[in-house]
Enzyme design. Structure first.
Site, PDB file in Angstrom:
ATOM      1  CG  ASP A  25      -1.589   1.169   1.602  1.00 43.79           C
ATOM      2  OD1 ASP A  25      -2.287   1.688   0.724  1.00 43.79           O
ATOM      3  OD2 ASP A  25      -1.446   1.654   2.743  1.00 43.79           O
ATOM      4  CG  ASP A  27      -1.405   7.890   0.949  1.00 47.78           C
ATOM      5  OD1 ASP A  27      -0.727   8.912   1.087  1.00 47.78           O
ATOM      6  OD2 ASP A  27      -2.002   7.595  -0.115  1.00 47.78           O
TER       7      ASP A  27
HETATM    8  O1  LIG Z   1      -4.529   3.047  -0.351  1.00 49.15           O
HETATM    9  P1  LIG Z   1      -3.635   4.133   0.123  1.00 49.15           P
HETATM   10  O2  LIG Z   1      -2.387   4.283  -0.693  1.00 49.15           O
HETATM   11  O3  LIG Z   1      -3.307   4.015   1.593  1.00 49.15           O
HETATM   12  O4  LIG Z   1      -4.464   5.481  -0.071  1.00 49.15           O
HETATM   13  C1  LIG Z   1      -5.607   5.708   0.770  1.00 49.15           C
HETATM   14  C2  LIG Z   1      -5.974   7.179   0.752  1.00 49.15           C
HETATM   15  O5  LIG Z   1      -4.770   7.875   1.038  1.00 49.15           O
HETATM   16  C3  LIG Z   1      -4.785   9.286   1.005  1.00 49.15           C
HETATM   17  O6  LIG Z   1      -5.364   9.741   2.221  1.00 49.15           O
HETATM   18  C4  LIG Z   1      -4.589   9.379   3.350  1.00 49.15           C
HETATM   19  O7  LIG Z   1      -3.291   9.975   3.243  1.00 49.15           O
HETATM   20  C5  LIG Z   1      -3.284  11.424   3.245  1.00 49.15           C
HETATM   21  C6  LIG Z   1      -1.848  11.881   3.048  1.00 49.15           C
HETATM   22  O8  LIG Z   1      -1.028  11.369   4.056  1.00 49.15           O
HETATM   23  C7  LIG Z   1      -3.902  11.938   4.549  1.00 49.15           C
HETATM   24  O9  LIG Z   1      -3.963  13.361   4.527  1.00 49.15           O
HETATM   25  C8  LIG Z   1      -5.320  11.354   4.718  1.00 49.15           C
HETATM   26  O10 LIG Z   1      -5.842  11.732   5.986  1.00 49.15           O
HETATM   27  C9  LIG Z   1      -5.260   9.822   4.632  1.00 49.15           C
HETATM   28  O11 LIG Z   1      -6.559   9.251   4.715  1.00 49.15           O
HETATM   29  C10 LIG Z   1      -5.454   9.811  -0.244  1.00 49.15           C
HETATM   30  O12 LIG Z   1      -5.606  11.200  -0.152  1.00 49.15           O
HETATM   31  C11 LIG Z   1      -6.738   9.093  -0.605  1.00 49.15           C
HETATM   32  O13 LIG Z   1      -7.157   9.469  -1.908  1.00 49.15           O
HETATM   33  C12 LIG Z   1      -6.468   7.593  -0.625  1.00 49.15           C
HETATM   34  O14 LIG Z   1      -7.654   6.882  -0.967  1.00 49.15           O
END
Ligand SMILES: O=P(O)(O)OC[C@H]1O[C@H](O[C@H]2O[C@H](CO)[C@@H](O)[C@H](O)[C@H]2O)[C@H](O)[C@@H](O)[C@@H]1O
Length: 254
Positions: A25, A27
């Protein structure tokens, strides 16, 4: 046996398999979470080790993310042989062009965007992320009360659109007009590349769904605290980097 020892043993066993898929993954797994989504960056070295792993024989490597494919390319800068799966499986680097929203999806998207724009008017500290097939309401960095009421307003919108896929995440609520799911994407990729087992590491709700969809013979790792369906756990992104480096050393020594 400690959790760390059990994970090391599982990793050693996995590394001996003839052909594997190593999927990660983005984020919260490669990249520490930050308030501004476009400021997220993978820890130094983690994308290099993924590329090194992907250059090994019989080792398929993928970054599997909720980010849309174009953003994932921009944030990671990786390309073949590392594969990319974006939008929770809707868009992939190995099946392009990605599906485009049809007229009905565009109409649903526009209606959703109008309602979420109203939510933003009422909750001006919240933010909206636009992706090709979904909209994400972000509340990271908001005072707890403001975040909770904004997310409730987003859930009310979701309740009025049962045809949309609503996915809660870490201080986000995502509403999608098209959905695949990381687990389905991983299973399809594993079958297409004829691997013996899949390693998957992630930290969030959509990763938990993937852990559920994978086979008991796959190696699943949760990052950070919280209930999990993964078989193993590590503390943070630095520990993920150590795992990937260990996997590279083990596969390289075959
Ligand atoms: O599947 P992932 O790669 O983990 O992505 C999931 C979501 O990640 C992002 O949001 C998350 O990360 C952001 C940056 O660190 C943070 O600000 C936010 O609170 C987190 O939920 C992204 O913006 C989403 O589009 C993804 O679906």
């Amino acid at each position: 046996m400690s959790g760390a020892t059990a994970l090391l043993q599982a990793l050693e066993q996995f590394a001996t398999l003839p052909r594997v898929l190593i999927a990660v993954d983005f984020d919260g797994t490669l990249a520490p979470l930050v308030d501004e989504p476009m400021a997220a960056r993978a820890l130094p070295g983690s994308l290099d080790v993924l590329t090194d792993l992907a250059r090994l024989s019989d080792t398929v490597v993928a970054v599997v993310s909720g980010r849309d494919l174009s953003t994932l390319r921009q944030l990671t800068g990786v390309s073949d042989p590392v594969l990319l799966v974006g939008s929770h499986g809707v868009e992939t680097s190995y099946e392009e062009p990605a599906p485009q929203p049809g007229p009905r999806e565009r109409a649903r998207f526009a209606a959703l965007e109008a309602e979420l724009t109203d939510v933003l008017r009422a909750h001006p500290l919240a933010r909206l992320e636009r992706k090709p097939h979904s909209l994400v309401l972000h509340t990271r960095g908001l005072p707890e009360d403001a975040a909770a009421t904004a997310l409730r307003a987003g859930q009310d919108v979701a309740g009025r659109h049962p045809d949309l896929q609503a996915t809660p995440g870490k201080q986000v609520l995502e509403l999608a007009v098209r959905h695949v799911g990381k687990g389905v994407a991983l299973r399809d990729l594993a079958a297409a590349r004829q691997v013996d087992a899949t390693f998957y590491v992630g930290d969030d709700v959509t990763d938990e769904r993937a852990f559920q969809d994978l086979a008991p013979t796959d190696l699943t790792v949760r990052v950070g605290p919280g209930q999990t369906l993964a078989r193993h756990r590590v503390d943070n992104e630095r520990a993920v980097l150590r795992l990937l480096r260990a996997l590279w050393a083990m596969r390289n020594a075959r």
